[in-house]
Design a protein around this motif. Structure first.
Motif, mmCIF file in Angstrom:
data_model
loop_
_atom_site.group_PDB
_atom_site.id
_atom_site.type_symbol
_atom_site.label_atom_id
_atom_site.label_comp_id
_atom_site.label_asym_id
_atom_site.label_seq_id
_atom_site.Cartn_x
_atom_site.Cartn_y
_atom_site.Cartn_z
ATOM 1 N N GLY A 156 0.822 -1.215 0.000
ATOM 2 C CA GLY A 156 0.000 0.000 0.000
ATOM 3 C C GLY A 156 0.851 1.259 0.000
ATOM 4 O O GLY A 156 0.545 2.234 -0.696
ATOM 5 N N ILE A 157 1.918 1.247 0.778
ATOM 6 C CA ILE A 157 2.825 2.398 0.839
ATOM 7 C C ILE A 157 3.483 2.618 -0.527
ATOM 8 O O ILE A 157 3.567 3.739 -1.027
ATOM 9 N N GLU A 159 2.330 1.666 -3.440
ATOM 10 C CA GLU A 159 1.299 2.145 -4.377
ATOM 11 C C GLU A 159 1.039 3.631 -4.170
ATOM 12 O O GLU A 159 0.855 4.381 -5.134
ATOM 13 N N SER A 160 1.025 4.051 -2.909
ATOM 14 C CA SER A 160 0.729 5.459 -2.627
ATOM 15 C C SER A 160 1.821 6.379 -3.153
ATOM 16 O O SER A 160 1.587 7.566 -3.372
#
Lengths: 214, 148
Positions: A156-157, A159-160
């Motif tokens: 997620g990190i 992707e962000s």
């Protein structure tokens, strides 16, 4: 989210390569949990293309406690040359207990030192993930459950940050390995199966590195 | 269960009068759970949120966030946690979140197109030596909380 993340990453890749003129050295971070085989993979890539290794490998968690960089790795695929720096990072975790190292016949002083170095290395790797890498190879042990909070958070990190990311399902030489399980965990990203230790499927690994990071 | 009610202020000190509750939990009589609303977190900077969480965890509390953290804050939480680990005192955190990244984005087409995601992301954080995740699947987190 997967479709749109993929689309966003593709646009970021194309935009980045347009503005770089295809010449800029891309800094690729190798991330993943401890003992996934990150250093074995980094060594395999470095040896295949430069003849040198990146760092020592071990079955003891947190063998890599400081990020190690191997620069100017020229990967040739399909008549094209891709130049990257690879950064082998410590395995990311949310906890490090020095007593776990004692189980590997380590003296307490050494275990405490290893623990301190590991925590500093992970903190540094997290900082770099936000500031200092152009793409990520996320290495998972295909024989282990990929549905962990650390993996979910880390992906997620990444992707962000809109970083291009390739997920490598390592250790496919093991009987318990399941690439499908990793596919199911992160369907929004392409998963490449390999064994860094045995050198299995490295042709596809290099094709994908050239495609994603070239 | 008690909702954290201190004001972390701007200096990163999220302690305050919760220390009394933490002492009660610390005497072996129970485990304190701080349930922090999204509204409470809204007014805080990233580092204030992280300080609020880690101060609670250092006290041995289980912290439950109604709305979780964004990825950048999660990254900083790991970084700060690593910096605070010390042998025999603090071994780090156990953290679980619902829904996971792969399960988010349950909103409509336009929400996804515009990058709007549901903020609902329940997150449970506790000291690694007291909170152990026994099982997690798409609909259930099962955790074991031990006393010191």
């Amino acid at each position: 989210m997967g479709l749109f993340t993929g689309l966003r990453n593709s646009i970021a890749r194309v935009t980045s390569s347009l503005f770089s003129g295809g010449q800029r050295q891309r800094r690729i971070g190798i991330y993943g949990p401890p003992n996934a085989g990150k250093t074995t993979l980094a060594n395999r890539i470095a040896r295949d293309w430069t003849g040198d290794a990146v760092g020592p490998e071990s079955h003891i968690p947190h063998e890599t406690r400081r990020a190690r960089r191997k620069e100017d790795i020229e990967i040739e695929r399909n008549g094209k040359s891709v130049s990257i720096d690879i950064v082998d990072t410590p395995g990311v975790a949310t906890k490090v207990d020095y007593t776990e190292f004692l189980e590997h016949d380590m003296e307490e002083d050494d275990a405490v030192r290893r623990s301190r170095e590991a925590t500093e290395g992970v903190a540094e790797a997290m900082h770099w993930l936000r500031e200092d890498v152009d793409g990520v190879i996320y290495v998972l042990d295909a024989a282990e459950d990929p549905f962990t909070q650390v993996n979910t958070m880390l992906v997620g990190i990444i992707e962000s940050q809109d970083l291009p990311v390739l997920i490598f399902a390592n250790k496919i030489d093991l009987d318990e390995a399941s690439v499908q399980r990793i596919n199911n965990a992160f369907p929004q990203h392409e998963t490449v199966p390999l064994s860094a230790l045995e050198g299995d499927n490295m042709d596809e690994v290099y094709d994908k590195i050239a495609e994603y990071f070239g | 269960m008690s909702e954290a009610h201190d004001d972390p202020g701007t200096d990163g000190d999220a302690g305050g009068d919760d220390e009394i509750d933490a002492e009660n939990a610390d005497d072996g009589s129970g485990v304190q759970i701080d349930m922090i609303s999204g509204e409470r977190m809204d007014g805080l900077t990233s580092m204030e949120k992280i300080r609020l969480i880690l101060d609670g965890v250092h006290d041995g509390n289980i912290v439950i966030l109604e709305e979780g953290l964004d990825p950048d804050e999660e990254s900083k939480l790991i970084e700060v946690t690593m910096a605070e680990i010390s042998p025999d005192e603090f071994t780090g955190i156990e953290i679980e979140t619902y829904p996971g990244t792969e399960q988010q984005g349950n909103g409509g087409f336009f929400d996804r197109l515009l990058g709007r995601e549901s903020r609902t992301k329940l997150t449970v954080i506790g000291p690694a030596n007291r909170l152990e995740t026994l099982h997690k699947d798409e609909t259930l987190i099962s955790a074991l909380v031990t006393r010191r």
